[in-house]
Design an enzyme around this catalytic site. Structure first.
Site: not given
Length: 247
Positions: A124-125
């Site tokens: 994920d970011i």
């Protein structure tokens, strides 16, 4: 079983099953006349059985040897695949300046190495750590193919109270998206951090597992994929997978 009764399948699918290459690569190799079945040059769409012998010629092996796999310590704020919502793609970090000086792979950097890189297992970011970017369909299949069995290890900083029962559920007993999760290995790393070892990778899996037992994840870092560890690779830096390393 007589040959005529054996299950037949497309040659490209069989080549991917055998781990020779990805299906797309298989079609490309067959189209170029680089594949033989029982000594005869194969054709696109050909059907084979498990008894048939499949060989790749020298050009196909050379093509595969040129493919690179890159290990990146992904910082927060970068997306694993295509740039989205104003966040840059992690592949943008693959520059000669960002190469880790501890890289002892002896591979000479080439601009061609930046093309066709695909993340094998996204982060994920807001997650950090080991991101594998590869041009090699075999490695992608090994790490994220349907039947992959490779472990992924994470250090997860959490907030909240975790009961003994909650810890048991994290190890085995939770479901996501209406599907029971495979057993995991989850244990305390220190007083505010858990160590997770998973053999699957659903979207935001660890964060969602933690929510189910009343925890909030405040930091998540992947430190290993299969047998390859993040090690001393600094955030934002990358190195090549060495020829003697395997997942």
């Amino acid at each position: 079983m007589p040959h005529s009764l054996q299950k037949t399948l497309r040659l490209s699918k069989r080549m991917a099953e055998l781990g020779l290459c990805s299906r797309r690569e298989a079609d490309s190799y067959i189209g170029q006349g680089w594949v033989k079945v029982n000594g005869q040059t194969a054709v696109i769409g050909q059907k084979v059985t498990s008894a048939d012998r499949i060989d790749l010629n020298r050009q196909a092996h050379e093509k595969q040897a040129q493919r690179v796999t890159i290990l990146l310590n992904k910082p927060m704020g970068w997306v694993s695949a295509q740039a989205e919502k104003g966040y840059p793609s992690a592949a943008g970090l693959i520059t000669p300046e960002n190469r880790w000086e501890g890289d002892n792979s002896r591979i000479q950097f080439d601009e061609k190495h930046k093309f066709g890189l695909a993340p094998a297992g996204r982060l994920d970011i807001d997650s950090t750590g080991l991101l594998v970017l590869t041009q090699d369909g075999r490695i992608a299949k090994q790490l994220i193919g349907e039947n992959n069995n490779s472990e992924k290890e994470y250090l997860v900083r959490i907030r909240g109270t975790l009961s003994e029962e909650g810890l048991k559920l994290l190890n085995h007993g939770l479901s996501l998206d209406g599907e029971k999760l495979k057993p995991a290995k989850v244990e305390w790393q220190n007083e505010d951090q858990l160590r997770f070892i998973l053999k699957q990778g659903k979207k935001r899996q660890i964060r969602r597992m933690c929510e189910l037992v009343g925890l909030r994840v405040t930091g998540l870092k992947r430190i290993r994929m299969g047998r390859v560890k993040l090690g001393r690779l600094p955030p934002g830096k990358w190195r090549y997978l060495r020829h003697d390393e395997t997942f």
